[in-house]
Design a protein around this motif. Sequence first.
Motif, PDB file in Angstrom:
ATOM      1  N   ILE A 167       0.832  -1.199   0.000  1.00  0.00           N
ATOM      2  CA  ILE A 167       0.000   0.000   0.000  1.00  0.00           C
ATOM      3  C   ILE A 167       0.871   1.256   0.000  1.00  0.00           C
ATOM      4  O   ILE A 167       0.611   2.222  -0.734  1.00  0.00           O
ATOM      5  N   GLU A 168       1.927   1.244   0.818  1.00  0.00           N
ATOM      6  CA  GLU A 168       2.844   2.395   0.876  1.00  0.00           C
ATOM      7  C   GLU A 168       3.415   2.681  -0.510  1.00  0.00           C
ATOM      8  O   GLU A 168       3.483   3.844  -0.949  1.00  0.00           O
ATOM      9  N   ALA A 169       3.806   1.643  -1.237  1.00  0.00           N
ATOM     10  CA  ALA A 169       4.358   1.816  -2.580  1.00  0.00           C
ATOM     11  C   ALA A 169       3.292   2.300  -3.560  1.00  0.00           C
ATOM     12  O   ALA A 169       3.566   3.138  -4.431  1.00  0.00           O
ATOM     13  N   GLN A 170       2.079   1.795  -3.418  1.00  0.00           N
ATOM     14  CA  GLN A 170       1.000   2.182  -4.333  1.00  0.00           C
ATOM     15  C   GLN A 170       0.668   3.661  -4.199  1.00  0.00           C
ATOM     16  O   GLN A 170       0.285   4.316  -5.180  1.00  0.00           O
ATOM     17  N   LEU A 171       0.819   4.194  -3.004  1.00  0.00           N
ATOM     18  CA  LEU A 171       0.488   5.602  -2.746  1.00  0.00           C
ATOM     19  C   LEU A 171       1.659   6.544  -2.995  1.00  0.00           C
ATOM     20  O   LEU A 171       1.530   7.764  -2.814  1.00  0.00           O
ATOM     21  N   ALA A 172       2.785   6.016  -3.427  1.00  0.00           N
ATOM     22  CA  ALA A 172       4.008   6.819  -3.532  1.00  0.00           C
ATOM     23  C   ALA A 172       3.924   7.909  -4.584  1.00  0.00           C
ATOM     24  O   ALA A 172       4.686   8.886  -4.534  1.00  0.00           O
ATOM     25  N   ASP A 173       3.013   7.790  -5.547  1.00  0.00           N
ATOM     26  CA  ASP A 173       2.904   8.823  -6.592  1.00  0.00           C
ATOM     27  C   ASP A 173       2.013   9.981  -6.174  1.00  0.00           C
ATOM     28  O   ASP A 173       1.720  10.871  -6.965  1.00  0.00           O
TER      29      ASP A 173
END
Length: 249
Positions: A167-173
Amino acid sequence: MTGILYHGQPNGPSFTVLAAAFEKGVDLERRPIDLVAGDRHSAALPHPIEVDQSIEGEGPVLVVGDVAMTDSVFLACYLDDIGTGPAIRPADPYARWQMMAWCRYVIERVAPAAAALGNAAAPPHTVPAGIASADLAARWTDAVEGEADATQLADSRTKIVQAVEKIEAQLADGRDWLMGDFSIADLESFAWLAGMRALVPQAFVASPRVDAWEARLRARPAVAQALGLATVPNPEAIWAPGPEINRWG
């Protein structure tokens, strides 16, 4: 009134369906049941094979006319189709595939891990009568007898850490929601991870985007309404046996 929803505390799959109904403005007759006491297996509920053999384990049941449906993601899809509120699934075919693939990840990897950890932390007292599924009955027995496998629990904690990292990576943008627009993926992910903050705190130590995402989600009126249906102080700590832990990693 669109149908009757039998549901547990607003945690896990019951949360997903309750919040989806409120998001979509679907008027359901809500009938709370005690999933941890095994109420889902009582004669008060219909028992077609889709309910009795549900892979989700102890999830909510929606009855519309003479049809009984279960499994939270698919119930949320149904509510998305019949409701009048803004869509909670992407319209674009590829984006919809992405959302369903994300939900499948949650169903098959995150949900079994969360349920296993939740039941190990707060085991149910007795195995209810009337469980039709042999797989589910075995999970109930293991939970009641405290037969949690140490290796499986360690693997479950790893899966929770991985889910938070995903989830953290998915929200990185910089997006607010997992699929860009708010969707069932946000509800289903929160449903299974909310109770993991107390059980796997190390997963959330360095997750500022996840923290902000959860705060945004909790601020949504439909989510607050669903959580407000709790009849216990900490509904995220209430667990009944969930999906079977998959056997291939």
